[in-house]
Design a protein around this motif. Sequence first.
Motif, PDB file in Angstrom:
ATOM      1  N   TRP A 108       0.810  -1.224   0.000  1.00  9.35           N
ATOM      2  CA  TRP A 108       0.000   0.000   0.000  1.00  9.35           C
ATOM      3  C   TRP A 108       0.838   1.266   0.000  1.00  9.35           C
ATOM      4  O   TRP A 108       0.310   2.372  -0.179  1.00  9.35           O
ATOM      5  CB  TRP A 108      -0.989   0.006   1.165  1.00  9.35           C
ATOM      6  N   ARG A 115       1.407  11.836   1.557  1.00 14.54           N
ATOM      7  CA  ARG A 115       0.355  11.071   0.876  1.00 14.54           C
ATOM      8  C   ARG A 115       1.000   9.982   0.037  1.00 14.54           C
ATOM      9  O   ARG A 115       2.092  10.156  -0.491  1.00 14.54           O
ATOM     10  CB  ARG A 115      -0.479  11.982  -0.014  1.00 14.54           C
ATOM     11  N   ASN A 147      -3.614   8.488  -2.663  1.00 19.67           N
ATOM     12  CA  ASN A 147      -4.023   9.756  -2.055  1.00 19.67           C
ATOM     13  C   ASN A 147      -4.504   9.579  -0.611  1.00 19.67           C
ATOM     14  O   ASN A 147      -5.363  10.317  -0.142  1.00 19.67           O
ATOM     15  CB  ASN A 147      -5.079  10.467  -2.900  1.00 19.67           C
ATOM     16  N   GLU A 148      -3.974   8.576   0.068  1.00 21.27           N
ATOM     17  CA  GLU A 148      -4.253   8.379   1.487  1.00 21.27           C
ATOM     18  C   GLU A 148      -3.173   9.083   2.301  1.00 21.27           C
ATOM     19  O   GLU A 148      -2.020   9.125   1.893  1.00 21.27           O
ATOM     20  CB  GLU A 148      -4.245   6.892   1.828  1.00 21.27           C
ATOM     21  N   THR A 149      -3.552   9.621   3.432  1.00 26.14           N
ATOM     22  CA  THR A 149      -2.590  10.295   4.302  1.00 26.14           C
ATOM     23  C   THR A 149      -1.742   9.254   5.017  1.00 26.14           C
ATOM     24  O   THR A 149      -2.267   8.311   5.598  1.00 26.14           O
ATOM     25  CB  THR A 149      -3.312  11.176   5.320  1.00 26.14           C
ATOM     26  N   LYS A 176      -0.755   4.514   8.182  1.00 28.01           N
ATOM     27  CA  LYS A 176      -1.857   5.223   7.549  1.00 28.01           C
ATOM     28  C   LYS A 176      -2.601   6.036   8.588  1.00 28.01           C
ATOM     29  O   LYS A 176      -2.610   5.690   9.770  1.00 28.01           O
ATOM     30  CB  LYS A 176      -2.855   4.235   6.947  1.00 28.01           C
ATOM     31  N   GLU A 177      -3.249   7.091   8.127  1.00 28.31           N
ATOM     32  CA  GLU A 177      -4.090   7.871   9.029  1.00 28.31           C
ATOM     33  C   GLU A 177      -5.383   7.116   9.274  1.00 28.31           C
ATOM     34  O   GLU A 177      -6.030   6.638   8.340  1.00 28.31           O
ATOM     35  CB  GLU A 177      -4.401   9.243   8.435  1.00 28.31           C
ATOM     36  N   LYS A 232      -9.175   7.007  10.169  1.00 31.49           N
ATOM     37  CA  LYS A 232     -10.302   7.964  10.099  1.00 31.49           C
ATOM     38  C   LYS A 232     -11.379   7.600  11.062  1.00 31.49           C
ATOM     39  O   LYS A 232     -11.638   6.552  11.436  1.00 31.49           O
ATOM     40  CB  LYS A 232     -10.863   8.016   8.683  1.00 31.49           C
TER      41      LYS A 232
END
Length: 126
Positions: free
Chosen positions: A63, A98, A102-104, A123-124, A126
């Motif tokens: 990822w 990113r 386009n994931e933080t 990963k951030e 959510k």
Amino acid sequence: MKFTQRLAYYLFGILIGCMFLVYFFGEKKTEFCYLPNCRVLKDLRSKPVVYSKEAEAIFKEGWVTNDDVRNTLNYGKVDFDKSNIKEEDGKLYVIKGRNEANETIYVEMVNYSDKVKLKSITKEVK
């Protein structure tokens, strides 16, 4: 001499000076890097990167790629609240960036005097 004439001479001098600056500094490929975020990222980019076992395992998951980490080091933002912490013989820096999807992501790097160690990537949530 009227004010408009003095203003015209002044602006003409500024224009000539700017042209000289662009000509001379354009050749040197200089960059403005005096802000804290820019200085930290430039220092991290200038050293060789060593990967931890945790970071290598994350790269195998697929990822995130090495290019995502490079882009984070170029365009990311250093989280100074979580960074500049003494760890081993260096300092820990947390950089927000990113990935290709386009994931933080958050990249944790330990900055030593001669190298940079990529500690982990997360990963951030959510």
